[in-house]
Design a protein around this motif. Sequence first.
Motif, mmCIF file in Angstrom:
data_model
loop_
_atom_site.group_PDB
_atom_site.id
_atom_site.type_symbol
_atom_site.label_atom_id
_atom_site.label_comp_id
_atom_site.label_asym_id
_atom_site.label_seq_id
_atom_site.Cartn_x
_atom_site.Cartn_y
_atom_site.Cartn_z
ATOM 1 N N THR A 141 0.744 -1.400 0.030
ATOM 2 C CA THR A 141 -0.092 -0.201 0.389
ATOM 3 C C THR A 141 0.836 1.101 0.240
ATOM 4 O OG1 THR A 141 -1.348 -1.275 1.421
ATOM 5 C CG2 THR A 141 -1.245 1.283 1.105
ATOM 6 N N LEU A 143 1.451 5.076 0.449
ATOM 7 C CA LEU A 143 1.009 6.345 1.708
ATOM 8 C C LEU A 143 1.695 7.011 1.749
ATOM 9 C CD1 LEU A 143 1.077 3.895 5.111
ATOM 10 C CD2 LEU A 143 0.109 3.926 3.842
ATOM 11 N N PRO A 149 -2.842 7.379 3.450
ATOM 12 C CA PRO A 149 -3.067 6.354 2.218
ATOM 13 C C PRO A 149 -2.954 7.087 0.747
ATOM 14 C CG PRO A 149 -4.810 5.493 3.275
ATOM 15 C CD PRO A 149 -4.006 6.733 4.367
ATOM 16 N N GLN A 204 -3.840 0.725 -3.089
ATOM 17 C CA GLN A 204 -2.825 -0.202 -3.196
ATOM 18 C C GLN A 204 -2.033 -1.665 -4.983
ATOM 19 O OE1 GLN A 204 -4.764 -4.281 -1.803
ATOM 20 N NE2 GLN A 204 -3.931 -3.363 0.491
#
Length: 408
Positions: A141, A143, A149, A204
Amino acid sequence: MMPFNLREEFTTDKYVADRFMRLPTGNNVQAEYIWIDGTGEHIRSKTRTLDFEIKSPDDLPIWNFDGSSTGQAYGADSDVFLKPVAIFNDPFRLGKNKLVMCETLDNKMQPNGTNHRHRCLETMESAKNEHPWFGMEQEYTLLDVDGHPFGWPKNGFPGPQGPYYCGVGSSKVYGRDIVESHYRACLYAGIQISGTNAEVMPGQWEFQVGPCEGIKMGDQLWVARFLLHRVAEEFGVIATLDPKPIQGDWNGAGCHTNVSTEKMRNKGGYSEILSAIDKLSKCHHEHIAYYDPTGGKDNERRLTGHHETASIDQFSYGVAHRGSSIRIPRQTEVDGYGYFEDRRPSSNCDPYLVTAAIVRTICLNDRKLSRTYVPSDIDKLRKMLEKTQTDSTGFTAPAGGFRVPSAK
């Protein structure tokens, strides 16, 4: 007032840096020594200058580092040795410069307590006549530097999951430049990266490495992770391998592991696949203990029976079923040979531990693995399992066959 952007605050001038990166270095070569630290999931590295071209890991000198700063030694005896085991082209420095994957050794030149590659290599050597192949699907993922995110609204959430998986368009995917850069860096380095795609949760992604035989799987995935973190660093973002980075109705992140032996890949191999799955069913809790760095605690957050996962407390398998512990691809069932996918390893797993545990179970018939998973809250997990089984949406077996082996 102008909006404050943390990435702009901490960025450096890449144009200025490029002027220096273009300077000739004569006959000198930079070797970036890479190793896994005491957490079992994070990577460290440092560089040394050599005056010869590197052709093999055996050409490289053993080095050392301060293990008291990486959770691998005490201050009174802090030196930990680095033994080069694999080399790759360096996509950042280019030329003859190399990335060097290393094992860690203690003061007696024996494997350090966090060196799981050494045991993995022994396992792969014992099973080399089986020719075990692996392909690992690394989910991660992105960030922002504030831990939010990447691409998500700062004061809210994106729309629910649905349009993001393999999505196209700026409203559906975030960070494609990072993904494409990482892909090319892996290809340049010599990693057997086989693909990439946007995942179910926005921000993601996934890349796949393999097929690789034996110990090469662990070496290549660890260096591919190093490249991911370094590329993300260039863009001023973070790539996290946390298996459940966002709580709530969002998918977690795994490292699904595709497995085959030579017999499985040949005609009639389907029976070999079913035999391997039966062996795995008898060691479920032992494997869970090897599938994340915390003995299963990280996977408790992810393997809930929801969001395309099986429950951590129950082994299952099925054809084309992504809610099972083991998925048999539909094409494998049709062909009668191929591979199976173990969906239990977490995104932050150690591929040396995962692949070694699988080979010990399915190739070496070793049912005495030294680790076992102990639930941190058995009542909570039992209730979670009961809820999964009685979910109002109906958790029933698909036509392809979803099976829960009986206890033996």
